[in-house]
Design an enzyme around this catalytic site. Structure first.
Site, PDB file in Angstrom:
ATOM      1  N   HIS A 190     -38.871   2.088 -11.127  1.00 14.00           N
ATOM      2  CA  HIS A 190     -38.187   2.171 -10.354  1.00 14.00           C
ATOM      3  C   HIS A 190     -36.976   2.591 -10.408  1.00 14.00           C
ATOM      4  O   HIS A 190     -35.807   3.088 -10.946  1.00 14.00           O
ATOM      5  CB  HIS A 190     -37.119   1.466 -10.062  1.00 14.00           C
ATOM      6  CG  HIS A 190     -36.254   1.146  -8.919  1.00 14.00           C
ATOM      7  ND1 HIS A 190     -35.557  -0.131  -7.685  1.00 14.00           N
ATOM      8  CD2 HIS A 190     -35.753   2.140  -7.892  1.00 14.00           C
ATOM      9  CE1 HIS A 190     -35.451  -0.051  -7.251  1.00 14.00           C
ATOM     10  NE2 HIS A 190     -35.139   1.107  -7.102  1.00 14.00           N
ATOM     11  N   HIS A 238     -35.295   6.869  -8.902  1.00 15.87           N
ATOM     12  CA  HIS A 238     -35.274   8.106  -7.719  1.00 15.87           C
ATOM     13  C   HIS A 238     -35.187   9.751  -8.547  1.00 15.87           C
ATOM     14  O   HIS A 238     -34.531   9.546  -9.479  1.00 15.87           O
ATOM     15  CB  HIS A 238     -34.636   8.099  -6.705  1.00 15.87           C
ATOM     16  CG  HIS A 238     -34.349   6.592  -6.116  1.00 15.87           C
ATOM     17  ND1 HIS A 238     -34.985   6.578  -5.472  1.00 15.87           N
ATOM     18  CD2 HIS A 238     -34.555   5.658  -6.680  1.00 15.87           C
ATOM     19  CE1 HIS A 238     -34.930   4.886  -4.842  1.00 15.87           C
ATOM     20  NE2 HIS A 238     -34.655   4.574  -5.235  1.00 15.87           N
ATOM     21  N   HIS A 290     -37.754  -1.054  -0.940  1.00 19.15           N
ATOM     22  CA  HIS A 290     -36.282  -1.382  -1.583  1.00 19.15           C
ATOM     23  C   HIS A 290     -36.093  -3.005  -0.418  1.00 19.15           C
ATOM     24  O   HIS A 290     -36.319  -2.542   1.066  1.00 19.15           O
ATOM     25  CB  HIS A 290     -35.389  -0.195  -1.093  1.00 19.15           C
ATOM     26  CG  HIS A 290     -35.472   0.777  -1.971  1.00 19.15           C
ATOM     27  ND1 HIS A 290     -36.381   1.592  -2.010  1.00 19.15           N
ATOM     28  CD2 HIS A 290     -33.916   0.790  -3.466  1.00 19.15           C
ATOM     29  CE1 HIS A 290     -36.549   1.731  -3.418  1.00 19.15           C
ATOM     30  NE2 HIS A 290     -34.471   1.888  -3.631  1.00 19.15           N
ATOM     31  N   GLU A 307     -31.401  -5.047  -1.476  1.00 17.81           N
ATOM     32  CA  GLU A 307     -30.592  -5.011  -2.723  1.00 17.81           C
ATOM     33  C   GLU A 307     -28.957  -5.069  -1.411  1.00 17.81           C
ATOM     34  O   GLU A 307     -28.095  -6.065  -2.544  1.00 17.81           O
ATOM     35  CB  GLU A 307     -30.526  -3.368  -2.652  1.00 17.81           C
ATOM     36  CG  GLU A 307     -29.758  -2.703  -3.247  1.00 17.81           C
ATOM     37  CD  GLU A 307     -29.872  -1.095  -3.320  1.00 17.81           C
ATOM     38  OE1 GLU A 307     -30.598   0.023  -2.383  1.00 17.81           O
ATOM     39  OE2 GLU A 307     -29.406  -0.175  -4.735  1.00 17.81           O
ATOM     40  N   ASP A 348     -33.100   3.134 -11.404  1.00 19.03           N
ATOM     41  CA  ASP A 348     -33.134   3.408  -9.946  1.00 19.03           C
ATOM     42  C   ASP A 348     -32.409   4.988 -10.840  1.00 19.03           C
ATOM     43  O   ASP A 348     -32.662   5.800  -9.669  1.00 19.03           O
ATOM     44  CB  ASP A 348     -31.541   2.482  -9.852  1.00 19.03           C
ATOM     45  CG  ASP A 348     -31.564   2.456  -8.256  1.00 19.03           C
ATOM     46  OD1 ASP A 348     -32.833   3.301  -7.476  1.00 19.03           O
ATOM     47  OD2 ASP A 348     -30.804   1.882  -8.004  1.00 19.03           O
TER      48      ASP A 348
HETATM   49  N1  ADE Z   1     -32.601   5.981  -3.201  1.00 22.07           N
HETATM   50  C1  ADE Z   1     -31.947   6.232  -3.760  1.00 22.07           C
HETATM   51  N2  ADE Z   1     -31.326   5.414  -4.931  1.00 22.07           N
HETATM   52  C2  ADE Z   1     -31.489   4.107  -3.818  1.00 22.07           C
HETATM   53  C3  ADE Z   1     -30.922   3.065  -3.672  1.00 22.07           C
HETATM   54  N3  ADE Z   1     -31.058   2.352  -4.828  1.00 22.07           N
HETATM   55  N4  ADE Z   1     -31.027   1.989  -2.529  1.00 22.07           N
HETATM   56  C4  ADE Z   1     -31.919   3.161  -1.336  1.00 22.07           C
HETATM   57  N5  ADE Z   1     -31.934   4.000  -1.412  1.00 22.07           N
HETATM   58  C5  ADE Z   1     -31.889   5.019  -2.635  1.00 22.07           C
HETATM   59 ZN    ZN Z   2     -33.505   2.893  -5.613  1.00 26.93          ZN
END
Ligand code: ADE
Ligand code: ZN
Length: 338
Positions: free
Chosen positions: A17, A19, A197, A200, A278
């Site tokens: 995970h 980005h 996702h 969260e 993340d």
């Molecule tokens: N885009 C980048 N990080 C994210 C996250 N933690 N939750 C949702 N979208 C994202």
């Molecule tokens: Zn994320």
């Protein structure tokens, strides 16, 4: 370095995970702004870091999308990804599954080819240089329409053999998984794996939708599933991988104190949790920092850390033989650290 630090860093692990746009450090942001003649609303790296104070997901997303504006050429995407791979390799990451957000770039006129070719060339370089393998996860922005997600999937068509999965990210509340049921079905029909996702900031209902309507192979985050005992039992029974991100949870106020992170509750509940970073440039740490933070805050044992690392491979989108190889490498590492 303490023994525990060395153990965490040396333990072979996968990052599931991440980005890639969230790995853009302020120093590189400034360098790319200069290289591309892009204005950024900060005078210094310190000012950028000072702006990284968030109380919820949307606060972060606003800054994260603004930061991505400095990325323009395939060289930029290459450089950003290479910087991530260098950090990941030094943290003992041997496999990484990178999410990227094409719409953040194509919507401001950057060609899809520039984005993906830059990432792919860095992936090849990381494998040649460090033996670090990687896969791509094309993530749809959920605050945009399902039609726009379909357009993005169509743009990706020439590269589908180099994309492992689709994902779903951005503003969770108000954009439930059901909004993307058709495009996820289309991606599945093309042979792609699926992740989203869920849980969260969104309620357990979004996790149910990710399972039942999107038919995901993994859940990103999933923290709020713990509010529903039946859902927790179901996720455990399914062996569903959760890609948990402790420092992100803290920075985005999903939890109010790292000392109350539910990682050990997840493991004790039989959930297949993994540890990930993340958006490491924004949340104050890469993957080993995340392992260290929860190990210290929740008193995780070495056995727990090994379970988390094993889960990162069994939950990956790698073929079975590669997974077996990584599990054997974990065993060998543990045997050498008896
Ligand atoms: N885009 C980048 N990080 C994210 C996250 N933690 N939750 C949702 N979208 C994202
Ligand atoms: Zn994320």
């Amino acid at each position: 370095m303490t023994d525990l630090d060395a153990f965490i860093t040396g333990l072979p692990k996968a990052e599931l995970h991440l980005h890639i746009e969230g790995s853009l450090e302020p120093e590189l942001m400034f360098a790319l702004a200069k290289r591309n003649g892009v204005e950024i609303p900060y005078a210094s790296v310190e000012e950028v870091r000072a702006a990284y104070a968030f109380t919820r997901l949307q606060d972060f997303l606003d800054i994260y999308y603004a930061g991505a504006m400095v990325l323009r050429t395939r060289q930029d995407f290459h450089d950003m990804a290479m910087a991530y791979f260098e950090r990941a390799a030094s943290d003992g990451v041997v496999h990484a599954e990178l999410m990227f957000d094409p719409q953040t770039h194509t919507d401001r006129g950057i060609a899809f080819a520039e984005v993906i070719e830059g990432l792919l060339s860095a992936m090849a370089e990381a494998e040649a240089k460090h033996g670090l393998t990687s896969r791509l996860i094309l993530s749809f922005l959920r605050h945009l329409s399902e039609e726009a997600a379909f357009e993005t999937l169509a743009m990706a068509e020439p590269w589908l053999d180099r994309i492992a999965a689709v994902g779903l990210d951005s503003s969770e509340l108000g954009h439930p998984p059901v909004k993307f049921a058709q495009v996820f079905a289309a991606a599945r029909a093309k042979g792609l794996k699926l992740t989203a996702h869920a849980g969260e900031e969104g309620p357990p209902e979004y996790v149910y939708q990710a399972l039942d309507l999107l038919k995901v192979d993994r859940i990103d985050h999933g923290n709020r599933a713990l509010e529903d005992e039946g859902l927790t039992r179901r996720l455990a029974k399914l062996g569903m991988t959760l890609t948990v991100c402790p420092l992100s949870n803290l920075k985005l106020c999903v939890i109010d104190d790292i000392a109350r992170h539910p990682i050990d509750a997840m493991l004790q509940g039989g959930l297949k949790a993994t540890i990930n970073s993340d958006d490491p440039a924004y949340f104050g740490g890469y993957i080993a920092d995340n392992y260290r933070a929860v190990a210290a805050a929740r008193g995780l044992s070495r056995e727990d850390l090994v379970t988390l690392a094993r889960n990162s491979f069994t939950g990956s989108f790698l073929p079975a033989e590669a997974i077996e190889g990584h599990l054997a490498a974990i065993e060998a590492f543990v045997a050498g650290h008896g």
